[in-house]
Design a protein around this motif. Structure first.
Motif, PDB file in Angstrom:
ATOM      1  N   THR A   1       0.823  -1.220   0.000  1.00 35.16           N
ATOM      2  CA  THR A   1       0.000   0.000   0.000  1.00 35.16           C
ATOM      3  C   THR A   1       0.854   1.266   0.000  1.00 35.16           C
TER       4      THR A   1
ATOM      5  N   TYR B   1       0.577   5.245  -2.111  1.00 35.42           N
ATOM      6  CA  TYR B   1       0.844   6.622  -1.674  1.00 35.42           C
ATOM      7  C   TYR B   1       1.984   7.242  -2.487  1.00 35.42           C
ATOM      8  N   ARG B   2       2.974   6.412  -2.798  1.00 40.20           N
ATOM      9  CA  ARG B   2       4.077   6.899  -3.627  1.00 40.20           C
ATOM     10  C   ARG B   2       3.584   7.286  -5.029  1.00 40.20           C
TER      11      ARG B   2
ATOM     12  N   ARG C   1      10.444   4.911  -6.159  1.00 37.74           N
ATOM     13  CA  ARG C   1      11.343   4.458  -5.078  1.00 37.74           C
ATOM     14  C   ARG C   1      12.507   5.406  -4.829  1.00 37.74           C
TER      15      ARG C   1
ATOM     16  N   SER D   1       0.437  11.202   2.448  1.00 36.38           N
ATOM     17  CA  SER D   1      -0.245  10.215   3.302  1.00 36.38           C
ATOM     18  C   SER D   1      -0.773  10.833   4.600  1.00 36.38           C
TER      19      SER D   1
ATOM     20  N   GLU E   1       0.504  -4.796   3.054  1.00 36.41           N
ATOM     21  CA  GLU E   1       1.610  -4.268   3.829  1.00 36.41           C
ATOM     22  C   GLU E   1       1.487  -2.759   3.869  1.00 36.41           C
TER      23      GLU E   1
ATOM     24  N   ILE F   1      -3.079  -0.967   8.062  1.00 35.28           N
ATOM     25  CA  ILE F   1      -3.921  -2.035   7.504  1.00 35.28           C
ATOM     26  C   ILE F   1      -4.751  -2.697   8.621  1.00 35.28           C
TER      27      ILE F   1
ATOM     28  N   ARG G   1       0.852  11.807  13.141  1.00 37.52           N
ATOM     29  CA  ARG G   1      -0.206  12.452  12.349  1.00 37.52           C
ATOM     30  C   ARG G   1      -1.571  12.161  12.979  1.00 37.52           C
TER      31      ARG G   1
HETATM   32  O1   DC Z   1       6.145   1.798   3.022  1.00 38.56           O
HETATM   33  P1   DC Z   1       6.580   2.995   2.178  1.00 38.56           P
HETATM   34  O2   DC Z   1       7.877   3.603   2.617  1.00 38.56           O
HETATM   35  O3   DC Z   1       6.567   2.692   0.708  1.00 38.56           O
HETATM   36  O4   DC Z   1       5.437   4.098   2.428  1.00 38.56           O
HETATM   37  C1   DC Z   1       5.520   5.374   1.858  1.00 38.56           C
HETATM   38  C2   DC Z   1       4.811   6.392   2.747  1.00 38.56           C
HETATM   39  O5   DC Z   1       3.409   6.133   2.754  1.00 38.56           O
HETATM   40  C3   DC Z   1       5.281   6.404   4.221  1.00 38.56           C
HETATM   41  O6   DC Z   1       5.602   7.710   4.610  1.00 38.56           O
HETATM   42  C4   DC Z   1       4.077   5.953   5.006  1.00 38.56           C
HETATM   43  C5   DC Z   1       2.903   6.097   4.084  1.00 38.56           C
HETATM   44  N1   DC Z   1       1.959   4.982   4.205  1.00 38.56           N
HETATM   45  C6   DC Z   1       0.850   5.176   4.963  1.00 38.56           C
HETATM   46  O7   DC Z   1       0.697   6.241   5.567  1.00 38.56           O
HETATM   47  N2   DC Z   1      -0.073   4.184   5.076  1.00 38.56           N
HETATM   48  C7   DC Z   1       0.099   3.006   4.443  1.00 38.56           C
HETATM   49  N3   DC Z   1      -0.830   2.051   4.574  1.00 38.56           N
HETATM   50  C8   DC Z   1       1.259   2.792   3.674  1.00 38.56           C
HETATM   51  C9   DC Z   1       2.183   3.807   3.568  1.00 38.56           C
END
Ligand code: DC
Length: 224
Positions: free
Chosen positions: A33, A37-38, A88, A100, A127, A131, A186
């Motif tokens: 997941t 957001y990325r 990435r 996010s 993941e 979640i 947050r």
């Molecule tokens: O796991 P990651 O580093 O790829 O996640 C990128 C950003 O997204 C990280 O700052 C947290 C946010 N994120 C989130 O808030 N909720 C999620 N379910 C997954 C990621």
């Protein structure tokens, strides 16, 4: 109903590796997941929407929504384009962290995450950060992976180096601390273990041992 396995925790705790291997062993789909957001951060940047512009982000995500899709071997597509590498970068880590924290974004991504989990024929390993607390509070099994922050920074540093990003370990650690703080403090869906999550500290553990432990916990629960 497919089985839903939640894996939450901070960056660098080993979530992606464990989720991928666990999903493979169980024959389940895996949903990263954070990649969603990325992808939002990347899509916003490309059309010059600031990462904290709620109205712009809402426009980006309102129906029909972001054309995001997952392929084999963790590839992510945006409108048919493979964006796996583009999301990435350290810049998109920052962007994902900012978007996010915006409630408009989290709310609009809920249905997408739930439908990706429910569409999996046998089950899905999701993941992320929320979640087990928000996306699937009724998940079949919830894990919260954690590790000491220097161990996490070292893993992340090695991962970035493997992808050709030359960065200092101290910068990775500092950046990670900032993101941890943002993610845990947050107001909406902060990073925290669900009360019924199995907490696994992966500091100094071989990730295959973690996968084994998670696999057994899932088998026990699913068999029950
Ligand atoms: O796991 P990651 O580093 O790829 O996640 C990128 C950003 O997204 C990280 O700052 C947290 C946010 N994120 C989130 O808030 N909720 C999620 N379910 C997954 C990621």
């Amino acid at each position: 109903m497919p089985a839903i396995i939640a894996i939450d925790g901070p960056a660098g705790a080993g979530k992606s590796t464990v989720a991928r291997k666990l999903a493979r062993r169980l024959g389940y789909a895996m949903v990263d997941t954070g990649a969603i957001y990325r992808a939002v951060a990347l899509a916003a940047k490309r059309i010059a929407i600031a990462w904290d512009d709620d109205a712009g982000l809402a426009r980006l995500l309102d129906p029909p929504g972001l054309p995001i899709a997952f392929g084999e071997n963790d590839t992510v597509f945006l409108d048919g384009e493979d964006i796996s590498a583009a999301i990435r970068t350290p810049e998109m880590s920052r962007g994902a962290s900012v978007v996010s924290a915006r409630p408009v974004v989290r709310e609009r991504l809920l249905d997408l995450q739930r439908s990706l989990g429910r569409a999996a024929p046998r089950g899905a390993v999701l993941e992320g950060r929320d979640i087990g607390t928000v996306v699937f509070p009724d998940a079949t099994v919830k894990f919260f992976l954690t590790a000491a922050d220097d161990a996490r920074a070292r893993r992340r540093h090695a991962e970035l180096a493997g992808k050709g990003h030359e960065v200092d370990l101290s910068d990775v650690l500092e950046d990670q601390r900032r993101r941890d703080k943002d993610d845990t403090e947050r107001a909406i869906a902060p990073l925290k273990p669900a009360p019924d999550a199995v907490v696994v500290d992966t500091t100094g553990l071989d990730l295959d041992q973690v996968v084994e432990r998670c696999f057994r916990a899932v088998r026990e629960r699913v068999a029950a």
